[in-house]
Scaffold this active site. Sequence first.
Site, PDB file in Angstrom:
ATOM      1  N   SER A 163       0.835  -1.197   0.000  1.00  0.00           N
ATOM      2  CA  SER A 163       0.000   0.000   0.000  1.00  0.00           C
ATOM      3  C   SER A 163       0.880   1.261   0.000  1.00  0.00           C
ATOM      4  O   SER A 163       1.687   1.441  -0.906  1.00  0.00           O
ATOM      5  CB  SER A 163      -0.954  -0.037   1.202  1.00  0.00           C
ATOM      6  OG  SER A 163      -1.999   0.911   1.051  1.00  0.00           O
ATOM      7  N   ASP A 246      -9.506  -5.363  -4.721  1.00  0.00           N
ATOM      8  CA  ASP A 246      -8.874  -4.166  -4.159  1.00  0.00           C
ATOM      9  C   ASP A 246      -9.251  -2.959  -5.008  1.00  0.00           C
ATOM     10  O   ASP A 246      -9.112  -2.995  -6.236  1.00  0.00           O
ATOM     11  CB  ASP A 246      -7.356  -4.373  -4.146  1.00  0.00           C
ATOM     12  CG  ASP A 246      -6.582  -3.227  -3.523  1.00  0.00           C
ATOM     13  OD1 ASP A 246      -7.211  -2.254  -3.045  1.00  0.00           O
ATOM     14  OD2 ASP A 246      -5.338  -3.307  -3.517  1.00  0.00           O
ATOM     15  N   HIS A 278      -7.669  -5.657  -0.482  1.00  0.00           N
ATOM     16  CA  HIS A 278      -6.433  -4.932  -0.216  1.00  0.00           C
ATOM     17  C   HIS A 278      -5.670  -5.532   0.973  1.00  0.00           C
ATOM     18  O   HIS A 278      -6.201  -5.652   2.077  1.00  0.00           O
ATOM     19  CB  HIS A 278      -6.771  -3.467   0.060  1.00  0.00           C
ATOM     20  CG  HIS A 278      -5.607  -2.557   0.113  1.00  0.00           C
ATOM     21  ND1 HIS A 278      -4.789  -2.328  -0.966  1.00  0.00           N
ATOM     22  CD2 HIS A 278      -5.106  -1.789   1.126  1.00  0.00           C
ATOM     23  CE1 HIS A 278      -3.847  -1.458  -0.626  1.00  0.00           C
ATOM     24  NE2 HIS A 278      -4.008  -1.127   0.631  1.00  0.00           N
TER      25      HIS A 278
END
Length: 304
Positions: A163, A246, A278
């Site tokens: 991320s 995601d 995610h």
Amino acid sequence: MDSSSKEITHDFPPLFKVYKDGTVERYMIADYIPSGHDPTTGVQTKDVVVSAETGVKVRLFIPKLDGPSKKLPVLVHFHGGGFSIGSPFDTPSNNFLKCLVSQVEIIAISIDYRLAPENLLPIAYDDSWAGLQWVATHSLGLGPEPWLNEYADLGRVFLAGESAGANIAHQMAIRAGTTGLVGSKVIGALIVHPFFVVGKEVDEMYKYICPTSSGCDDDPKLNPEVDPNLKSMGCDKVLVFVAEKDRLRNIGVGYYESLGKSGWAGKVELYETLGEGHCFHLFNPNSEKGMALMKKMVDFITED
């Protein structure tokens, strides 16, 4: 106390909100896993301050070693959390890195960069670069940390992040290529479910924590495609992970495509996990798909 002081001026769920008096409240507070020996994996961890000036620390992970000491590749990790939450010392990071280290026999170093919004960007990037440079000081076996002097092969360094941490890992690969990392060689980068921005719509959270940014896709840190240094990535290969469910999935695919057509001389590969969201692997690492993702990482690190 003036009740207006508790008026919310900025709210970015699920990360943080800011009150009129400047107080920051996070929606999620990271837990803390003490360092030491993990009996399940045999991995030993240690926390080290790398900068007395900033207080930046790292957590080192070293696998159980049988027989005489040997030099091991090094993974430098940057945790996710929107630059504002998360830690190398929390449960998700520790479970993931202990599992990876035990499977691949690698030393992992996770950098505890200072969090926004108390510390505005580019502080997280600068702390991460300082941590990476600290690692590189051990290339001749003369650095301040005995574990790295004895066991680290700094000719085989990998960068990894998920991320926002994937955004940082990408930036560190760019800096390694443009600035150089004396005494070390970055072989590859694992870019997991990366946070970037596509389109003209402003990412208000990023703009708030990085006031010098436009918050949209004309910022090279948010859109690698417009970065003139993309072709100078300082590693030989990149593995980009995306997950079907995601919301950042297409952004990750776009990053993979941009890197492939940038003129960079390295090899880029895309790995997609179907049916997952995610950073699912951090919260369910022992699932079938979590273990498959881990195996892909191990193969990437160990392949010639």
